[in-house]
Design an enzyme around this catalytic site. Sequence first.
Site, PDB file in Angstrom:
ATOM      1  N   SER A  92      51.385  -4.737  57.672  1.00 17.92           N
ATOM      2  CA  SER A  92      49.924  -4.628  57.629  1.00 17.92           C
ATOM      3  C   SER A  92      49.494  -3.703  56.507  1.00 17.92           C
ATOM      4  O   SER A  92      50.313  -3.157  55.763  1.00 17.92           O
ATOM      5  CB  SER A  92      49.402  -4.082  58.962  1.00 17.92           C
ATOM      6  OG  SER A  92      49.720  -2.710  59.095  1.00 17.92           O
ATOM      7  N   GLU A  93      48.204  -3.483  56.439  1.00 20.32           N
ATOM      8  CA  GLU A  93      47.624  -2.585  55.448  1.00 20.32           C
ATOM      9  C   GLU A  93      48.146  -1.159  55.592  1.00 20.32           C
ATOM     10  O   GLU A  93      48.167  -0.384  54.630  1.00 20.32           O
ATOM     11  CB  GLU A  93      46.101  -2.605  55.602  1.00 20.32           C
ATOM     12  CG  GLU A  93      45.330  -1.745  54.631  1.00 20.32           C
ATOM     13  CD  GLU A  93      43.844  -1.718  54.969  1.00 20.32           C
ATOM     14  OE1 GLU A  93      43.431  -0.805  55.707  1.00 20.32           O
ATOM     15  OE2 GLU A  93      43.116  -2.627  54.521  1.00 20.32           O
TER      16      GLU A  93
END
Length: 481
Positions: A92-93
Amino acid sequence: MIDLRPVAFVIGVLLSILAAAMLVPAAVDLVLGHRDWEVFVASAAVTVFVGVSMILTTRTGWASFNIRQAFVMTTGAWATIALFGALPLAFSELDLSMTDAFFESMSGITTTGSTVIVGLDNAPPGILIWRSMLQWLGGIGIVVMAIAILPILRVGGMQLFRVEAFDADKVLPRAAQVAAAIAGIYLLLTVFAAVLYYILGMTGFDAIAHAMTSIATGGFSTRDASFSYWDTPGIHWAASLIMIAGSVPFVLYLRAVRGNPLAMLRDGQVRWLLAILVTAAAITAAFLTYKGVYATADAARHGAFNVISVMTGTGYASADFGQWGGFAVVLMFILMFIGGCAGSTTCGIKIFRFQIVYAEARVQIRRLMQPNGVFIPYYNNRPIPDQVAQSVMGFFFVYTLSFAVLALCLGLMGLDFITAVSGAATAISNVGPGLGPVIGPAGTFTSLPDAAKWLLSFGMLLGRLELFTVLVMFAPSFWKG
Protein backbone atom coordinates in the site's frame (compact mmCIF):
# COMPACT_ATOMS: atom_id res chain seq x y z
CA MET A 1 3.71 -38.93 8.56
CA ILE A 2 0.68 -36.71 8.95
CA ASP A 3 -1.59 -36.45 5.92
CA LEU A 4 -1.66 -32.70 5.28
CA ARG A 5 -4.29 -32.75 2.53
CA PRO A 6 -7.27 -31.98 4.79
CA VAL A 7 -5.19 -29.26 6.46
CA ALA A 8 -4.41 -27.66 3.10
CA PHE A 9 -8.07 -27.91 2.05
CA VAL A 10 -9.33 -26.02 5.10
CA ILE A 11 -6.59 -23.39 4.80
CA GLY A 12 -7.51 -22.99 1.14
CA VAL A 13 -11.13 -22.31 2.08
CA LEU A 14 -10.06 -19.75 4.67
CA LEU A 15 -7.77 -17.99 2.19
CA SER A 16 -10.65 -17.78 -0.29
CA ILE A 17 -12.79 -16.13 2.39
CA LEU A 18 -9.91 -13.76 3.20
CA ALA A 19 -9.63 -12.84 -0.48
CA ALA A 20 -13.34 -12.00 -0.59
CA ALA A 21 -12.90 -9.85 2.52
CA MET A 22 -10.15 -7.86 0.78
CA LEU A 23 -12.71 -6.58 -1.70
CA VAL A 24 -14.39 -4.54 1.05
CA PRO A 25 -11.41 -2.17 1.66
CA ALA A 26 -10.86 -2.16 -2.12
CA ALA A 27 -14.40 -0.82 -2.55
CA VAL A 28 -13.83 1.74 0.22
CA ASP A 29 -10.70 3.07 -1.47
CA LEU A 30 -12.38 3.06 -4.88
CA VAL A 31 -15.41 5.02 -3.64
CA LEU A 32 -13.21 7.53 -1.81
CA GLY A 33 -10.88 7.92 -4.78
CA HIS A 34 -7.76 6.36 -3.28
CA ARG A 35 -5.53 4.39 -5.63
CA ASP A 36 -4.75 1.68 -3.06
CA TRP A 37 -7.88 -0.13 -4.27
CA GLU A 38 -5.63 -1.66 -6.91
CA VAL A 39 -3.39 -3.09 -4.18
CA PHE A 40 -6.32 -4.79 -2.49
CA VAL A 41 -7.64 -6.22 -5.76
CA ALA A 42 -4.20 -7.58 -6.65
CA SER A 43 -3.74 -9.01 -3.16
CA ALA A 44 -7.18 -10.61 -3.34
CA ALA A 45 -6.30 -12.15 -6.72
CA VAL A 46 -3.09 -13.68 -5.36
CA THR A 47 -4.82 -14.92 -2.22
CA VAL A 48 -7.79 -16.51 -4.01
CA PHE A 49 -5.46 -18.13 -6.57
CA VAL A 50 -3.48 -19.82 -3.79
CA GLY A 51 -6.62 -20.69 -1.84
CA VAL A 52 -8.50 -22.23 -4.76
CA SER A 53 -5.37 -24.11 -5.87
CA MET A 54 -5.11 -25.66 -2.41
CA ILE A 55 -8.79 -26.62 -2.49
CA LEU A 56 -8.67 -28.19 -5.95
CA THR A 57 -5.52 -30.19 -5.30
CA THR A 58 -6.63 -31.61 -1.95
CA ARG A 59 -10.41 -32.03 -2.15
CA THR A 60 -10.27 -35.80 -2.77
CA GLY A 61 -8.42 -38.67 -1.16
CA TRP A 62 -9.20 -38.03 2.51
CA ALA A 63 -12.20 -38.62 4.71
CA SER A 64 -11.80 -36.91 8.08
CA PHE A 65 -9.56 -35.05 10.53
CA ASN A 66 -7.62 -36.57 13.37
CA ILE A 67 -6.25 -34.76 16.42
CA ARG A 68 -2.77 -34.13 15.02
CA GLN A 69 -4.19 -32.72 11.80
CA ALA A 70 -6.40 -30.41 13.85
CA PHE A 71 -3.34 -29.04 15.67
CA VAL A 72 -1.52 -28.40 12.38
CA MET A 73 -4.62 -26.89 10.78
CA THR A 74 -5.25 -24.47 13.64
CA THR A 75 -1.70 -23.12 13.84
CA GLY A 76 -1.18 -23.22 10.06
CA ALA A 77 -4.43 -21.38 9.38
CA TRP A 78 -3.65 -18.46 11.69
CA ALA A 79 -0.07 -18.12 10.44
CA THR A 80 -1.13 -18.33 6.78
CA ILE A 81 -3.93 -15.81 7.16
CA ALA A 82 -1.51 -13.41 8.85
CA LEU A 83 0.94 -13.84 5.96
CA PHE A 84 -1.59 -13.17 3.20
CA GLY A 85 -3.31 -10.49 5.26
CA ALA A 86 0.00 -8.64 5.24
CA LEU A 87 0.06 -8.30 1.43
CA PRO A 88 -2.10 -5.14 1.21
CA LEU A 89 -0.14 -3.59 4.07
CA ALA A 90 3.20 -4.28 2.39
CA PHE A 91 2.25 -2.89 -1.03
CA SER A 92 0.00 0.00 0.00
CA GLU A 93 0.88 3.66 0.13
CA LEU A 94 2.30 3.09 3.62
CA ASP A 95 5.19 1.15 2.02
CA LEU A 96 5.77 -1.04 5.06
CA SER A 97 8.58 -3.58 5.05
CA MET A 98 7.49 -7.22 4.99
CA THR A 99 8.50 -7.49 8.64
CA ASP A 100 6.32 -4.53 9.63
CA ALA A 101 3.44 -5.69 7.42
CA PHE A 102 3.48 -9.20 8.89
CA PHE A 103 3.73 -7.81 12.44
CA GLU A 104 0.72 -5.55 11.81
CA SER A 105 -1.25 -8.37 10.21
CA MET A 106 -0.44 -10.85 12.98
CA SER A 107 -1.35 -8.20 15.55
CA GLY A 108 -4.66 -7.78 13.76
CA ILE A 109 -5.70 -11.38 13.26
CA THR A 110 -4.71 -12.30 16.84
CA THR A 111 -6.64 -9.21 18.08
CA THR A 112 -3.52 -7.97 19.86
CA GLY A 113 -3.61 -4.34 18.74
CA SER A 114 0.12 -3.55 18.75
CA THR A 115 0.97 -1.35 15.79
CA VAL A 116 3.98 -0.17 13.79
CA ILE A 117 2.02 2.44 11.82
CA VAL A 118 2.59 6.10 12.61
CA GLY A 119 0.18 8.68 11.20
CA LEU A 120 -3.09 6.78 11.38
CA ASP A 121 -5.07 10.00 11.10
CA ASN A 122 -3.84 10.37 7.51
CA ALA A 123 -3.56 6.71 6.56
CA PRO A 124 -5.44 5.36 3.52
CA PRO A 125 -9.05 4.57 4.43
CA GLY A 126 -8.86 1.08 2.92
CA ILE A 127 -5.92 0.21 5.16
CA LEU A 128 -7.76 1.46 8.25
CA ILE A 129 -10.80 -0.66 7.43
CA TRP A 130 -8.61 -3.66 6.58
CA ARG A 131 -6.89 -3.49 9.98
CA SER A 132 -10.29 -3.40 11.67
CA MET A 133 -11.56 -6.28 9.54
CA LEU A 134 -8.55 -8.42 10.42
CA GLN A 135 -9.35 -7.99 14.09
CA TRP A 136 -13.06 -8.56 13.52
CA LEU A 137 -12.36 -11.81 11.64
CA GLY A 138 -9.82 -12.84 14.28
CA GLY A 139 -12.37 -12.20 17.02
CA ILE A 140 -15.07 -14.46 15.60
CA GLY A 141 -12.37 -16.96 14.67
CA ILE A 142 -11.14 -17.31 18.23
CA VAL A 143 -14.69 -17.66 19.59
CA VAL A 144 -15.46 -20.50 17.18
CA MET A 145 -12.10 -22.11 17.90
CA ALA A 146 -12.65 -21.92 21.67
CA ILE A 147 -16.04 -23.57 21.33
CA ALA A 148 -15.47 -26.13 18.57
CA ILE A 149 -11.75 -26.95 18.48
CA LEU A 150 -9.85 -26.29 21.73
CA PRO A 151 -12.20 -28.40 23.91
CA ILE A 152 -11.63 -31.36 21.59
CA LEU A 153 -7.87 -30.82 21.63
CA ARG A 154 -7.96 -30.54 25.45
CA VAL A 155 -5.75 -27.48 25.47
CA GLY A 156 -5.09 -25.86 28.85
CA GLY A 157 -8.24 -27.13 30.53
CA MET A 158 -10.58 -26.11 27.71
CA GLN A 159 -12.04 -29.65 27.71
CA LEU A 160 -14.06 -28.38 30.65
CA PHE A 161 -16.29 -26.57 28.14
CA ARG A 162 -16.82 -29.40 25.67
CA VAL A 163 -19.91 -30.82 27.33
CA GLU A 164 -21.09 -27.39 28.43
CA ALA A 165 -21.01 -26.01 24.90
CA PHE A 166 -22.81 -28.79 23.07
CA ASP A 167 -24.43 -31.46 25.23
CA ALA A 168 -25.59 -29.89 28.49
CA ASP A 169 -26.23 -26.55 26.87
CA LYS A 170 -28.84 -27.87 24.38
CA VAL A 171 -28.94 -24.57 22.55
CA LEU A 172 -28.53 -26.03 19.08
CA PRO A 173 -27.79 -29.65 18.15
CA ARG A 174 -24.73 -29.33 15.93
CA ALA A 175 -21.39 -27.55 16.24
CA ALA A 176 -21.81 -25.90 12.84
CA GLN A 177 -25.18 -24.50 13.86
CA VAL A 178 -23.74 -23.20 17.13
CA ALA A 179 -20.93 -21.49 15.23
CA ALA A 180 -23.39 -19.96 12.75
CA ALA A 181 -25.66 -18.71 15.54
CA ILE A 182 -22.69 -17.17 17.39
CA ALA A 183 -21.55 -15.48 14.18
CA GLY A 184 -25.01 -13.96 13.85
CA ILE A 185 -24.91 -12.63 17.41
CA TYR A 186 -21.38 -11.33 16.81
CA LEU A 187 -22.59 -9.43 13.74
CA LEU A 188 -25.59 -7.98 15.59
CA LEU A 189 -23.38 -6.76 18.45
CA THR A 190 -21.06 -5.14 15.91
CA VAL A 191 -23.94 -3.31 14.24
CA PHE A 192 -25.23 -2.19 17.65
CA ALA A 193 -21.77 -0.86 18.55
CA ALA A 194 -21.44 1.03 15.25
CA VAL A 195 -24.84 2.68 15.64
CA LEU A 196 -24.08 3.61 19.26
CA TYR A 197 -20.72 5.16 18.37
CA TYR A 198 -22.30 7.10 15.52
CA ILE A 199 -25.10 8.46 17.71
CA LEU A 200 -22.55 9.56 20.32
CA GLY A 201 -20.53 11.61 17.86
CA MET A 202 -18.16 9.50 15.77
CA THR A 203 -18.18 9.74 11.99
CA GLY A 204 -19.73 6.80 10.19
CA PHE A 205 -16.29 5.56 9.10
CA ASP A 206 -14.81 5.75 12.59
CA ALA A 207 -17.91 4.19 14.12
CA ILE A 208 -17.79 1.13 11.84
CA ALA A 209 -14.02 0.68 12.24
CA HIS A 210 -14.14 0.93 16.03
CA ALA A 211 -17.25 -1.23 16.30
CA MET A 212 -15.34 -4.09 14.69
CA THR A 213 -12.29 -3.71 16.91
CA SER A 214 -14.30 -3.11 20.10
CA ILE A 215 -16.44 -6.24 19.96
CA ALA A 216 -13.35 -8.22 18.91
CA THR A 217 -11.47 -6.69 21.88
CA GLY A 218 -8.74 -5.95 19.36
CA GLY A 219 -7.79 -2.33 19.92
CA PHE A 220 -6.82 -1.05 16.48
CA SER A 221 -7.94 2.54 16.08
CA THR A 222 -8.21 4.94 13.16
CA ARG A 223 -6.45 7.60 15.25
CA ASP A 224 -2.93 7.83 16.61
CA ALA A 225 -4.37 9.09 19.90
CA SER A 226 -6.76 6.12 20.11
CA PHE A 227 -9.86 7.00 22.18
CA SER A 228 -8.24 10.05 23.70
CA TYR A 229 -9.03 11.66 20.33
CA TRP A 230 -12.66 11.76 21.49
CA ASP A 231 -12.70 13.41 24.91
CA THR A 232 -16.35 12.51 25.23
CA PRO A 233 -17.62 10.65 28.30
CA GLY A 234 -20.45 9.02 26.35
CA ILE A 235 -18.09 7.44 23.82
CA HIS A 236 -15.72 6.21 26.51
CA TRP A 237 -18.49 4.61 28.58
CA ALA A 238 -20.03 3.07 25.45
CA ALA A 239 -16.67 1.57 24.46
CA SER A 240 -16.27 0.17 27.99
CA LEU A 241 -19.66 -1.53 27.70
CA ILE A 242 -18.86 -3.00 24.29
CA MET A 243 -15.48 -4.31 25.43
CA ILE A 244 -17.18 -6.10 28.32
CA ALA A 245 -19.76 -7.50 25.88
CA GLY A 246 -16.93 -9.03 23.87
CA SER A 247 -15.41 -10.52 27.03
CA VAL A 248 -18.43 -12.65 27.92
CA PRO A 249 -18.76 -16.27 26.69
CA PHE A 250 -20.78 -16.09 23.50
CA VAL A 251 -22.56 -19.35 24.32
CA LEU A 252 -24.30 -17.42 27.11
CA TYR A 253 -25.76 -15.04 24.53
CA LEU A 254 -27.29 -18.07 22.83
CA ARG A 255 -28.80 -19.17 26.12
CA ALA A 256 -30.23 -15.70 26.62
CA VAL A 257 -31.76 -15.71 23.14
CA ARG A 258 -33.22 -19.17 23.75
CA GLY A 259 -35.06 -18.02 26.87
CA ASN A 260 -32.56 -18.07 29.70
CA PRO A 261 -31.50 -14.42 30.11
CA LEU A 262 -30.25 -14.95 33.67
CA ALA A 263 -27.67 -17.55 32.60
CA MET A 264 -25.08 -14.84 32.13
CA LEU A 265 -25.38 -13.55 35.68
CA ARG A 266 -25.34 -17.07 37.08
CA ASP A 267 -22.12 -17.99 35.32
CA GLY A 268 -19.11 -18.01 37.65
CA GLN A 269 -16.74 -16.65 34.99
CA VAL A 270 -18.90 -13.61 34.33
CA ARG A 271 -19.31 -12.85 38.03
CA TRP A 272 -15.56 -13.05 38.60
CA LEU A 273 -14.90 -10.93 35.52
CA LEU A 274 -17.23 -8.17 36.66
CA ALA A 275 -15.97 -8.33 40.25
CA ILE A 276 -12.33 -7.94 39.19
CA LEU A 277 -13.13 -5.14 36.73
CA VAL A 278 -15.24 -3.18 39.21
CA THR A 279 -12.66 -3.57 41.98
CA ALA A 280 -9.70 -2.60 39.80
CA ALA A 281 -11.58 0.33 38.25
CA ALA A 282 -12.65 1.63 41.67
CA ILE A 283 -9.11 1.37 43.04
CA THR A 284 -7.70 3.15 39.98
CA ALA A 285 -10.32 5.91 40.14
CA ALA A 286 -9.67 6.43 43.86
CA PHE A 287 -5.91 6.58 43.22
CA LEU A 288 -6.31 9.12 40.39
CA THR A 289 -8.60 11.26 42.51
CA TYR A 290 -6.29 11.09 45.53
CA LYS A 291 -3.27 12.06 43.42
CA GLY A 292 -5.19 14.93 41.84
CA VAL A 293 -4.70 13.62 38.29
CA TYR A 294 -8.41 14.00 37.48
CA ALA A 295 -11.61 15.19 39.11
CA THR A 296 -13.83 12.42 40.48
CA ALA A 297 -16.02 11.94 37.38
CA ASP A 298 -13.08 11.94 34.97
CA ALA A 299 -11.09 9.66 37.27
CA ALA A 300 -13.95 7.14 37.25
CA ARG A 301 -14.26 7.32 33.45
CA HIS A 302 -10.57 7.03 32.58
CA GLY A 303 -9.94 4.50 35.33
CA ALA A 304 -12.75 2.21 34.21
CA PHE A 305 -12.00 2.60 30.49
CA ASN A 306 -8.30 1.76 30.73
CA VAL A 307 -8.74 -1.03 33.27
CA ILE A 308 -11.34 -2.69 31.04
CA SER A 309 -9.23 -2.11 27.93
CA VAL A 310 -6.10 -3.65 29.43
CA MET A 311 -7.69 -6.60 31.23
CA THR A 312 -9.81 -7.62 28.24
CA GLY A 313 -6.77 -7.30 26.01
CA THR A 314 -8.37 -4.65 23.84
CA GLY A 315 -5.58 -2.10 24.08
CA TYR A 316 -7.45 1.15 23.56
CA ALA A 317 -6.31 4.14 25.57
CA SER A 318 -8.29 7.18 26.70
CA ALA A 319 -5.13 8.59 28.30
CA ASP A 320 -1.48 7.68 28.70
CA PHE A 321 -1.76 5.62 31.89
CA GLY A 322 2.03 5.34 31.90
CA GLN A 323 2.03 8.87 33.32
CA TRP A 324 -0.30 8.05 36.21
CA GLY A 325 2.42 6.85 38.56
CA GLY A 326 4.00 3.59 39.61
CA PHE A 327 0.96 2.10 41.34
CA ALA A 328 -1.27 2.46 38.28
CA VAL A 329 1.41 1.07 35.95
CA VAL A 330 1.97 -2.01 38.15
CA LEU A 331 -1.79 -2.59 38.38
CA MET A 332 -2.15 -2.39 34.59
CA PHE A 333 0.77 -4.79 34.17
CA ILE A 334 -0.93 -7.35 36.44
CA LEU A 335 -4.27 -6.94 34.64
CA MET A 336 -2.55 -7.71 31.31
CA PHE A 337 -2.24 -11.34 32.30
CA ILE A 338 -5.79 -11.98 33.54
CA GLY A 339 -7.89 -11.69 30.40
CA GLY A 340 -11.61 -12.35 30.04
CA CYS A 341 -13.82 -15.43 29.85
CA ALA A 342 -13.23 -18.60 27.87
CA GLY A 343 -15.41 -18.63 24.75
CA SER A 344 -15.14 -14.85 24.30
CA THR A 345 -12.95 -12.74 22.03
CA THR A 346 -10.55 -11.88 24.85
CA CYS A 347 -7.11 -13.23 25.54
CA GLY A 348 -4.74 -13.65 28.49
CA ILE A 349 -4.79 -16.53 30.96
CA LYS A 350 -8.61 -16.45 31.21
CA ILE A 351 -10.85 -16.15 34.25
CA PHE A 352 -11.81 -19.82 34.51
CA ARG A 353 -8.20 -20.88 35.04
CA PHE A 354 -7.89 -18.53 38.01
CA GLN A 355 -11.12 -19.98 39.37
CA ILE A 356 -9.78 -23.52 39.09
CA VAL A 357 -6.46 -22.63 40.71
CA TYR A 358 -8.35 -20.84 43.50
CA ALA A 359 -10.61 -23.86 44.04
CA GLU A 360 -7.61 -26.20 44.15
CA ALA A 361 -5.77 -23.90 46.57
CA ARG A 362 -8.79 -23.79 48.90
CA VAL A 363 -8.95 -27.57 48.93
CA GLN A 364 -5.25 -27.83 49.70
CA ILE A 365 -5.58 -25.44 52.64
CA ARG A 366 -8.55 -27.36 54.03
CA ARG A 367 -6.65 -30.63 53.70
CA LEU A 368 -3.77 -29.14 55.68
CA MET A 369 -6.16 -28.20 58.47
CA GLN A 370 -8.13 -31.49 58.32
CA PRO A 371 -5.79 -34.21 56.99
CA ASN A 372 -8.45 -36.93 57.19
CA GLY A 373 -11.17 -34.89 55.47
CA VAL A 374 -12.39 -35.43 51.91
CA PHE A 375 -12.59 -32.20 49.96
CA ILE A 376 -13.48 -31.80 46.29
CA PRO A 377 -12.81 -28.64 44.23
CA TYR A 378 -15.78 -27.28 42.27
CA TYR A 379 -16.21 -25.06 39.23
CA ASN A 380 -19.69 -23.68 38.48
CA ASN A 381 -21.12 -26.12 41.05
CA ARG A 382 -19.54 -29.13 39.34
CA PRO A 383 -16.55 -31.18 40.51
CA ILE A 384 -13.33 -30.34 38.69
CA PRO A 385 -11.88 -33.47 37.00
CA ASP A 386 -8.25 -34.19 37.87
CA GLN A 387 -7.36 -34.06 34.18
CA VAL A 388 -8.69 -30.50 33.88
CA ALA A 389 -6.86 -29.36 37.02
CA GLN A 390 -3.61 -30.84 35.73
CA SER A 391 -4.09 -29.17 32.33
CA VAL A 392 -4.65 -25.79 33.96
CA MET A 393 -1.59 -26.15 36.21
CA GLY A 394 0.48 -27.10 33.19
CA PHE A 395 -0.85 -24.10 31.30
CA PHE A 396 0.17 -21.72 34.09
CA PHE A 397 3.68 -23.16 34.12
CA VAL A 398 4.14 -23.00 30.34
CA TYR A 399 2.60 -19.51 30.21
CA THR A 400 5.05 -18.23 32.83
CA LEU A 401 7.99 -19.96 31.15
CA SER A 402 7.05 -18.62 27.71
CA PHE A 403 6.73 -15.09 29.08
CA ALA A 404 10.14 -15.35 30.74
CA VAL A 405 11.83 -16.69 27.59
CA LEU A 406 10.26 -13.97 25.42
CA ALA A 407 11.36 -11.25 27.84
CA LEU A 408 14.91 -12.63 28.03
CA CYS A 409 15.20 -12.85 24.24
CA LEU A 410 13.94 -9.29 23.84
CA GLY A 411 16.50 -8.18 26.41
CA LEU A 412 19.24 -9.92 24.43
CA MET A 413 18.16 -7.90 21.39
CA GLY A 414 19.03 -4.69 23.22
CA LEU A 415 15.61 -3.62 24.51
CA ASP A 416 15.49 -1.94 27.91
CA PHE A 417 13.94 -3.73 30.89
CA ILE A 418 10.49 -2.09 30.77
CA THR A 419 10.17 -2.53 27.00
CA ALA A 420 11.36 -6.15 27.05
CA VAL A 421 9.19 -7.27 29.97
CA SER A 422 6.03 -5.40 28.97
CA GLY A 423 6.55 -6.30 25.31
CA ALA A 424 6.66 -10.00 26.18
CA ALA A 425 3.59 -9.60 28.40
CA THR A 426 1.56 -7.68 25.84
CA ALA A 427 2.43 -10.13 23.06
CA ILE A 428 1.66 -13.38 24.87
CA SER A 429 -1.45 -11.83 26.46
CA ASN A 430 -2.51 -10.18 23.15
CA VAL A 431 -3.13 -6.84 24.85
CA GLY A 432 -1.63 -4.29 22.44
CA PRO A 433 0.32 -1.47 24.05
CA GLY A 434 3.11 -2.22 26.49
CA LEU A 435 4.60 0.05 29.12
CA GLY A 436 7.21 2.79 29.00
CA PRO A 437 7.96 5.57 26.51
CA VAL A 438 8.75 3.25 23.57
CA ILE A 439 5.80 0.84 23.31
CA GLY A 440 3.49 2.36 25.93
CA PRO A 441 -0.02 3.72 25.25
CA ALA A 442 1.47 6.82 23.60
CA GLY A 443 4.10 4.90 21.59
CA THR A 444 4.33 2.29 18.81
CA PHE A 445 6.46 -0.74 18.01
CA THR A 446 8.01 0.94 14.96
CA SER A 447 11.45 1.52 16.45
CA LEU A 448 12.00 -2.08 17.58
CA PRO A 449 14.52 -4.15 15.61
CA ASP A 450 13.13 -6.55 13.00
CA ALA A 451 14.19 -9.60 15.02
CA ALA A 452 12.14 -8.34 17.97
CA LYS A 453 9.09 -7.85 15.75
CA TRP A 454 9.31 -11.42 14.43
CA LEU A 455 9.71 -12.74 17.96
CA LEU A 456 6.75 -10.70 19.18
CA SER A 457 4.69 -11.94 16.22
CA PHE A 458 5.43 -15.50 17.32
CA GLY A 459 4.49 -14.52 20.88
CA MET A 460 1.15 -13.15 19.66
CA LEU A 461 0.39 -16.41 17.84
CA LEU A 462 1.49 -18.43 20.84
CA GLY A 463 -0.77 -16.52 23.22
CA ARG A 464 -3.76 -16.41 20.91
CA LEU A 465 -3.74 -20.17 20.30
CA GLU A 466 -3.36 -21.05 23.99
CA LEU A 467 0.33 -22.03 23.87
CA PHE A 468 0.08 -25.81 23.54
CA THR A 469 -1.62 -25.68 20.15
CA VAL A 470 1.61 -24.21 18.76
CA LEU A 471 4.24 -25.73 21.04
CA VAL A 472 3.07 -29.33 20.56
CA MET A 473 4.31 -29.20 16.97
CA PHE A 474 7.89 -28.60 18.13
CA ALA A 475 7.93 -32.08 19.67
CA PRO A 476 9.62 -34.59 17.29
CA SER A 477 7.20 -37.30 18.44
CA PHE A 478 4.28 -35.25 17.11
CA TRP A 479 5.35 -35.88 13.51
CA LYS A 480 6.08 -39.60 13.88
CA GLY A 481 3.71 -42.40 13.13
